[in-house]
Design a protein around this motif. Sequence first.
Motif, PDB file in Angstrom:
ATOM      1  N   ALA A 123      56.471  35.394  44.148  1.00  0.00           N
ATOM      2  CA  ALA A 123      55.154  34.860  43.785  1.00  0.00           C
ATOM      3  C   ALA A 123      54.951  34.878  42.277  1.00  0.00           C
ATOM      4  O   ALA A 123      54.398  33.931  41.700  1.00  0.00           O
ATOM      5  CB  ALA A 123      54.058  35.672  44.476  1.00  0.00           C
ATOM      6  N   GLU A 155      50.669  42.579  41.557  1.00  0.00           N
ATOM      7  CA  GLU A 155      51.716  41.756  40.940  1.00  0.00           C
ATOM      8  C   GLU A 155      51.961  42.172  39.500  1.00  0.00           C
ATOM      9  O   GLU A 155      53.112  42.161  39.035  1.00  0.00           O
ATOM     10  CB  GLU A 155      51.320  40.281  41.022  1.00  0.00           C
ATOM     11  CG  GLU A 155      51.435  39.695  42.424  1.00  0.00           C
ATOM     12  CD  GLU A 155      50.790  38.331  42.566  1.00  0.00           C
ATOM     13  OE1 GLU A 155      51.058  37.658  43.574  1.00  0.00           O
ATOM     14  OE2 GLU A 155      50.002  37.939  41.673  1.00  0.00           O
ATOM     15  N   GLY A 188      42.227  38.770  39.873  1.00  0.00           N
ATOM     16  CA  GLY A 188      42.880  37.697  39.137  1.00  0.00           C
ATOM     17  C   GLY A 188      42.121  37.338  37.876  1.00  0.00           C
ATOM     18  O   GLY A 188      41.340  38.140  37.354  1.00  0.00           O
ATOM     19  N   ARG A 208      48.578  34.557  30.437  1.00  0.00           N
ATOM     20  CA  ARG A 208      49.408  34.153  31.580  1.00  0.00           C
ATOM     21  C   ARG A 208      49.391  35.202  32.682  1.00  0.00           C
ATOM     22  O   ARG A 208      49.176  34.884  33.850  1.00  0.00           O
ATOM     23  CB  ARG A 208      50.848  33.902  31.130  1.00  0.00           C
ATOM     24  CG  ARG A 208      51.051  32.663  30.294  1.00  0.00           C
ATOM     25  CD  ARG A 208      52.507  32.489  29.916  1.00  0.00           C
ATOM     26  NE  ARG A 208      53.335  32.173  31.071  1.00  0.00           N
ATOM     27  CZ  ARG A 208      54.660  32.143  31.033  1.00  0.00           C
ATOM     28  NH1 ARG A 208      55.314  32.453  29.908  1.00  0.00           N
ATOM     29  NH2 ARG A 208      55.355  31.839  32.114  1.00  0.00           N
ATOM     30  N   ALA A 248      46.582  35.824  35.452  1.00  0.00           N
ATOM     31  CA  ALA A 248      46.482  35.095  36.717  1.00  0.00           C
ATOM     32  C   ALA A 248      47.022  35.896  37.888  1.00  0.00           C
ATOM     33  O   ALA A 248      46.851  35.505  39.047  1.00  0.00           O
ATOM     34  CB  ALA A 248      47.226  33.765  36.606  1.00  0.00           C
ATOM     35  N   LEU A 249      47.678  37.016  37.613  1.00  0.00           N
ATOM     36  CA  LEU A 249      48.281  37.826  38.667  1.00  0.00           C
ATOM     37  C   LEU A 249      47.282  38.826  39.245  1.00  0.00           C
ATOM     38  O   LEU A 249      46.315  39.210  38.596  1.00  0.00           O
ATOM     39  CB  LEU A 249      49.485  38.598  38.109  1.00  0.00           C
ATOM     40  CG  LEU A 249      50.607  37.777  37.474  1.00  0.00           C
ATOM     41  CD1 LEU A 249      51.686  38.709  36.929  1.00  0.00           C
ATOM     42  CD2 LEU A 249      51.198  36.787  38.460  1.00  0.00           C
ATOM     43  N   THR A 298      56.981  32.061  40.681  1.00  0.00           N
ATOM     44  CA  THR A 298      56.377  30.752  40.951  1.00  0.00           C
ATOM     45  C   THR A 298      55.108  30.552  40.133  1.00  0.00           C
ATOM     46  O   THR A 298      54.918  29.517  39.482  1.00  0.00           O
ATOM     47  CB  THR A 298      56.057  30.612  42.448  1.00  0.00           C
ATOM     48  OG1 THR A 298      57.270  30.706  43.199  1.00  0.00           O
ATOM     49  CG2 THR A 298      55.382  29.277  42.737  1.00  0.00           C
ATOM     50  N   ARG A 299      54.231  31.557  40.144  1.00  0.00           N
ATOM     51  CA  ARG A 299      52.933  31.416  39.489  1.00  0.00           C
ATOM     52  C   ARG A 299      53.063  31.319  37.976  1.00  0.00           C
ATOM     53  O   ARG A 299      52.298  30.612  37.319  1.00  0.00           O
ATOM     54  CB  ARG A 299      52.027  32.587  39.874  1.00  0.00           C
ATOM     55  CG  ARG A 299      50.570  32.382  39.519  1.00  0.00           C
ATOM     56  CD  ARG A 299      49.709  33.473  40.107  1.00  0.00           C
ATOM     57  NE  ARG A 299      49.820  33.507  41.557  1.00  0.00           N
ATOM     58  CZ  ARG A 299      49.262  34.433  42.329  1.00  0.00           C
ATOM     59  NH1 ARG A 299      48.555  35.401  41.778  1.00  0.00           N
ATOM     60  NH2 ARG A 299      49.395  34.401  43.629  1.00  0.00           N
ATOM     61  N   LEU A 300      54.026  32.046  37.417  1.00  0.00           N
ATOM     62  CA  LEU A 300      54.173  32.080  35.962  1.00  0.00           C
ATOM     63  C   LEU A 300      55.286  31.159  35.460  1.00  0.00           C
ATOM     64  O   LEU A 300      55.584  31.155  34.261  1.00  0.00           O
ATOM     65  CB  LEU A 300      54.432  33.520  35.495  1.00  0.00           C
ATOM     66  CG  LEU A 300      53.345  34.533  35.852  1.00  0.00           C
ATOM     67  CD1 LEU A 300      53.702  35.901  35.279  1.00  0.00           C
ATOM     68  CD2 LEU A 300      51.987  34.089  35.346  1.00  0.00           C
ATOM     69  N   ASP A 301      55.891  30.402  36.377  1.00  0.00           N
ATOM     70  CA  ASP A 301      56.947  29.459  36.024  1.00  0.00           C
ATOM     71  C   ASP A 301      58.096  30.162  35.306  1.00  0.00           C
ATOM     72  O   ASP A 301      58.551  29.735  34.233  1.00  0.00           O
ATOM     73  CB  ASP A 301      56.376  28.325  35.144  1.00  0.00           C
ATOM     74  CG  ASP A 301      57.339  27.150  35.001  1.00  0.00           C
ATOM     75  OD1 ASP A 301      58.189  26.972  35.896  1.00  0.00           O
ATOM     76  OD2 ASP A 301      57.259  26.417  33.991  1.00  0.00           O
TER      77      ASP A 301
END
Length: 217
Positions: free
Chosen positions: A192, A159, A122, A151, A154-155, A195-198
Amino acid sequence: MIRVLLADDDVMIRAGVRAILNTDPDIDVVAEAGDGREAVELTLAHRPDVALLDIRMPRLDGLAAGAEITRAAPSVAVAILTTFGEDAYLARALDDGARGFLLKSGDPRELIAGVHAVAGGGAYLSPRMAARVIGRLRAGGLSRATAARARVGALTDRERDVLALLGAGLSNAQIANRLGLVEGTVKGHVSAIFTRLDLRNRVQAAILAHEAGLIAE
């Protein structure tokens, strides 16, 4: 065990950071360097999981050393060790593949959390640095490509693979076949990512994947 290379030309700073990392039984500082060139050489010799690099070092600064390490040993996660106010270097560090930006003066728990995050595939920005980055993004101080790379940082690696194939227009079934996964697992990764990246839909995901450079043109 997370194996870390620590590079800083200030012996006292290096000792302090090492002492903090040594409080975590899952982290092992396997090598230390006093300049950027030595950091590159020791990284190639020891192949740590994380290279933790100060920005300002002789012979080769931390940003240049990190770029060399990323090119020569892409499996090594590069994290930049900095002081508050040096966030002007953030865009260059992200462009060169750094996964973390950690404050020397931050909470020791943040340093340990950051090492764990980048070692796990990550990314990590210290909370105070993240606030500054958000402000610069809102003011247009970073390019869309750099913002997109920040952005997707963060994956996890898996992902990011899924996001790249989403961006290429593949269905969940096609992604599962390409990556050797079951379709249910791909659906979980897609959820996921959203959600994580909106993100609201696959179109937004595709745009972000292109802006982040995940898709070969």
